[in-house]
Design an enzyme around this catalytic site. Structure first.
Site, PDB file in Angstrom:
ATOM      1  CG  HIS A 316      -2.050   0.935   1.138  1.00 27.89           C
ATOM      2  ND1 HIS A 316      -1.958   2.268   1.418  1.00 27.89           N
ATOM      3  CD2 HIS A 316      -3.327   0.723   0.728  1.00 27.89           C
ATOM      4  CE1 HIS A 316      -3.130   2.830   1.203  1.00 27.89           C
ATOM      5  NE2 HIS A 316      -3.974   1.918   0.775  1.00 27.89           N
ATOM      6  CG  ASP A 374      -8.638  -4.519  -2.431  1.00 25.24           C
ATOM      7  OD1 ASP A 374      -9.841  -4.416  -2.139  1.00 25.24           O
ATOM      8  OD2 ASP A 374      -7.984  -3.621  -2.981  1.00 25.24           O
TER       9      ASP A 374
HETATM   10  N1  ACO Z   1       4.001  -7.655  -4.597  1.00 24.03           N
HETATM   11  C1  ACO Z   1       5.349  -7.665  -4.765  1.00 24.03           C
HETATM   12  N2  ACO Z   1       6.143  -6.593  -4.686  1.00 24.03           N
HETATM   13  C2  ACO Z   1       5.546  -5.424  -4.405  1.00 24.03           C
HETATM   14  C3  ACO Z   1       4.153  -5.320  -4.206  1.00 24.03           C
HETATM   15  C4  ACO Z   1       3.380  -6.486  -4.308  1.00 24.03           C
HETATM   16  N3  ACO Z   1       2.065  -6.474  -4.131  1.00 24.03           N
HETATM   17  N4  ACO Z   1       3.835  -4.042  -3.948  1.00 24.03           N
HETATM   18  C5  ACO Z   1       4.994  -3.359  -3.979  1.00 24.03           C
HETATM   19  N5  ACO Z   1       6.025  -4.192  -4.259  1.00 24.03           N
HETATM   20  C6  ACO Z   1       7.434  -3.826  -4.334  1.00 24.03           C
HETATM   21  C7  ACO Z   1       7.702  -3.032  -5.601  1.00 24.03           C
HETATM   22  O1  ACO Z   1       8.091  -3.876  -6.672  1.00 24.03           O
HETATM   23  C8  ACO Z   1       8.821  -2.124  -5.161  1.00 24.03           C
HETATM   24  O2  ACO Z   1      10.002  -2.868  -5.174  1.00 24.03           O
HETATM   25  P1  ACO Z   1      11.431  -2.138  -5.509  1.00 24.03           P
HETATM   26  O3  ACO Z   1      11.626  -1.125  -4.425  1.00 24.03           O
HETATM   27  O4  ACO Z   1      12.407  -3.251  -5.476  1.00 24.03           O
HETATM   28  O5  ACO Z   1      11.254  -1.516  -6.867  1.00 24.03           O
HETATM   29  C9  ACO Z   1       8.500  -1.818  -3.701  1.00 24.03           C
HETATM   30  O6  ACO Z   1       7.709  -2.938  -3.246  1.00 24.03           O
HETATM   31  C10 ACO Z   1       7.726  -0.529  -3.506  1.00 24.03           C
HETATM   32  O7  ACO Z   1       6.541  -0.607  -4.282  1.00 24.03           O
HETATM   33  P2  ACO Z   1       5.932   0.571  -5.113  1.00 24.03           P
HETATM   34  O8  ACO Z   1       5.181  -0.006  -6.283  1.00 24.03           O
HETATM   35  O9  ACO Z   1       6.950   1.614  -5.393  1.00 24.03           O
HETATM   36  O10 ACO Z   1       4.897   1.160  -4.059  1.00 24.03           O
HETATM   37  P3  ACO Z   1       3.674   2.081  -4.380  1.00 24.03           P
HETATM   38  O11 ACO Z   1       3.376   2.792  -3.127  1.00 24.03           O
HETATM   39  O12 ACO Z   1       3.918   2.889  -5.605  1.00 24.03           O
HETATM   40  O13 ACO Z   1       2.522   1.007  -4.735  1.00 24.03           O
HETATM   41  C11 ACO Z   1       0.635  -0.394  -4.613  1.00 24.03           C
HETATM   42  C12 ACO Z   1       1.495   0.656  -3.888  1.00 24.03           C
HETATM   43  C13 ACO Z   1       0.202   0.138  -5.983  1.00 24.03           C
HETATM   44  C14 ACO Z   1      -0.624  -0.652  -3.790  1.00 24.03           C
HETATM   45  C15 ACO Z   1       1.464  -1.694  -4.779  1.00 24.03           C
HETATM   46  O14 ACO Z   1       1.871  -2.164  -3.512  1.00 24.03           O
HETATM   47  C16 ACO Z   1       0.704  -2.783  -5.533  1.00 24.03           C
HETATM   48  O15 ACO Z   1       0.670  -2.751  -6.768  1.00 24.03           O
HETATM   49  N6  ACO Z   1       0.077  -3.752  -4.789  1.00 24.03           N
HETATM   50  C17 ACO Z   1      -0.715  -4.790  -5.422  1.00 24.03           C
HETATM   51  C18 ACO Z   1      -2.071  -4.249  -5.854  1.00 24.03           C
HETATM   52  C19 ACO Z   1      -3.011  -3.999  -4.700  1.00 24.03           C
HETATM   53  O16 ACO Z   1      -3.189  -4.851  -3.834  1.00 24.03           O
HETATM   54  N7  ACO Z   1      -3.651  -2.814  -4.707  1.00 24.03           N
HETATM   55  C20 ACO Z   1      -4.633  -2.442  -3.702  1.00 24.03           C
HETATM   56  C21 ACO Z   1      -4.182  -1.251  -2.945  1.00 24.03           C
HETATM   57  S1  ACO Z   1      -5.302  -0.915  -1.656  1.00 24.03           S
HETATM   58  C22 ACO Z   1      -6.616  -0.230  -2.390  1.00 24.03           C
HETATM   59  O17 ACO Z   1      -6.581   0.470  -3.368  1.00 24.03           O
HETATM   60  C23 ACO Z   1      -7.884  -0.554  -1.800  1.00 24.03           C
END
Ligand code: ACO
Length: 439
Positions: A316, A374
């Protein structure tokens, strides 16, 4: 002066100093009621000729708000100051709607009046039903909702004057009341069943269940435990401060667009798999994994940068700790599966194993990736009987009150202007047009 009044006042004694382009400027530091301070950069361009650069708004506050507070480090979520756990336990969706819209918990009389108002706005204009037949039966319900909610402006133009507080109030009530009807109709249309009218004797969640699952040829009895669980799910999703869809609603509304158009924009933004579409994506992921013994292999793929696989329902932007909503959702999940006698639901087993491994794995610990709301909601919704394609529409139904409360707050905030971000231009510098014969 109370703490909230003080929240917008700049604190001159703690101004931030910035030296850029050989110019020095002082920027006020503002404090909220709780949470991090903000450096007010509004005059930065005027005084230095520079913009700030912050793709994804990771360090940028776009507004001040009194509605919802999140402490992502501690895993805290408050609606108007009240912890989500207390609201999920003791409140109802309709009371939470009142709270989010009006700022205070209602008296019994106010709650009764509000409930009656919302109940009596649940039907949609009969002519709107013909809209549905313009869509293919296999259209995603979110696509249908974007269209139908946008079309509300054409039916309810007597509540589109955003400068009139009464218009704003009526539009808010209409949206909260009609969104379940619109979503349920999208579902009924997709399965070829007749639309079911709302029932004024039912509460918000029960009415939604009957509009989705009743058929005209036999009585439908709402299971109160399932209705209570759905009501709780709605409370958990009701608002979440300046997330992508809410910011979309605010940005659309900042130009003076009518509230129905703004909420349609919010629905479009919510649909994405990084946001509200994640609940659908989680279930697809669990199905794809298939069995518990395949979990380690899947986790390995998630950790492999070249594989481009995410653990959906994890991570998140704000929570760097357990999402408090996920804890309540996990508990609700167990309750519902117990009630329905499907304790051995294979997808739940896969989800629990994924969670167990991820919470102990260095990759997820180091990146502070925890389950979000979720992760479990899809399993609960599926157990209740909703198809996967209805998960995100249900999120939209629940989030409508948050969107509209934030939109209303923005319209009433004298500091707000049309949202107009700037950019770092990296395209070609000015050059002369070349005739096709000379290219
Ligand atoms: N699985 C694996 N790796 C992940 C995940 C994940 N679900 N989420 C983040 N990471 C990793 C990224 O690859 C990144 O790695 P790096 O630093 O080596 O490049 C690091 O963790 C940071 O992630 P970001 O994508 O930069 O974080 P951001 O804050 O931009 O993204 C997000 C947040 C979009 C929610 C992301 O965690 C994601 O895509 N999660 C899966 C989708 C999801 O569950 N969304 C629901 C969000 S809650 C809602 O809207 C109700």
């Amino acid at each position: 002066m109370n703490a909230q009044d003080g929240a917008k006042k700049a604190d001159a004694s703690r101004a931030a100093t910035l030296i850029v382009n050989n110019k020095q400027m002082q920027m006020p530091v503002r404090s909220g009621t709780i949470g991090p301070d903000v450096v007010d950069v509004a005059k930065l361009y005027r005084d230095t000729g520079c913009f700030t650069y912050d793709p994804g708004f990771t360090s940028t506050a776009n507004c001040s708000s009194k509605i919802t507070y999140i402490d992502g480090e501690q895993g805290v979520l408050l609606y108007r100051g009240y912890p989500i756990e207390q609201l999920a336990q003791n409140s109802s969706m309709i009371e939470t709607c009142y709270l989010l819209l009006n700022g205070e918990l209602p008296s019994k009389a106010d709650l009764d009046t509000f409930r009656t108002t919302i109940t009596h706005h649940t039907m949609v204009h009969e002519q709107m039903t013909s809209f549905y037949s313009g869509f293919r039966r296999d259209a995603h319900p979110m696509a249908v909702m974007c269209g139908v909610v946008g079309a509300m402006a054409a039916f309810y133009h007597d509540s589109t004057n955003i400068h009139d507080p009464m218009h704003r109030k009526i539009a808010s009530h209409r949206l909260i009341a009609k969104m379940p009807t619109i979503a349920a109709m999208a579902y009924k249309y997709s399965i070829g069943q007749p639309f079911i009218y709302p029932r004024n004797d039912l509460d918000y969640a029960s009415n939604f269940l009957q509009m989705c699952f009743a058929v005209p040829c036999e009585p439908y009895v709402v299971n109160p435990i399932i209705a209570r669980a759905l009501d709780r799910i709605m409370i958990l999703h009701a608002d979440h401060e300046q997330n992508a869809s809410t910011s979309t609603v605010r940005l659309a509304g900042s130009s003076g667009a009518n509230p129905f158009a703004c909420i349609a924009a919010g629905i479009a933004s919510l649909w994405g798999p990084s946001h509200g579409g994640a609940n659908e994506a989680v279930l697809n992921m669990l199905n794809e994994i298939g069995t518990v013994d395949k979990v380690p292999e899947f986790v390995k793929r998630v950790k492999d940068k070249n594989d481009n696989v995410l653990l959906m329902g994890f991570g998140h932007r704000v929570y760097k700790n357990y999402d408090p909503r996920a804890k309540i959702m996990q508990q609700t999940c167990h309750e519902i599966l117990d009630l329905l006698g499907i304790k051995n639901e294979p997808l739940l087993k896969i989800a629990m194993e994924l969670e167990r491994i991820a919470l102990h794995d260095e990759y997820f610990i180091e990146k502070k990736l925890y389950p979000n709301v979720d992760f479990y909601s899809g399993i609960v919704l599926r157990a209740i009987g909703f198809p996967v394609s209805m998960f995100t529409p249900l999120f939209a139904v629940s989030r409508t009150v948050g969107w509209i409360a934030q939109w209303k707050e923005m319209i009433e905030d004298p500091e707000q202007k049309i949202g107009r971000p700037r950019q770092l231009y990296i395209g070609p510098a000015q050059r002369d047009y070349v005739a096709t014969t000379k290219r």
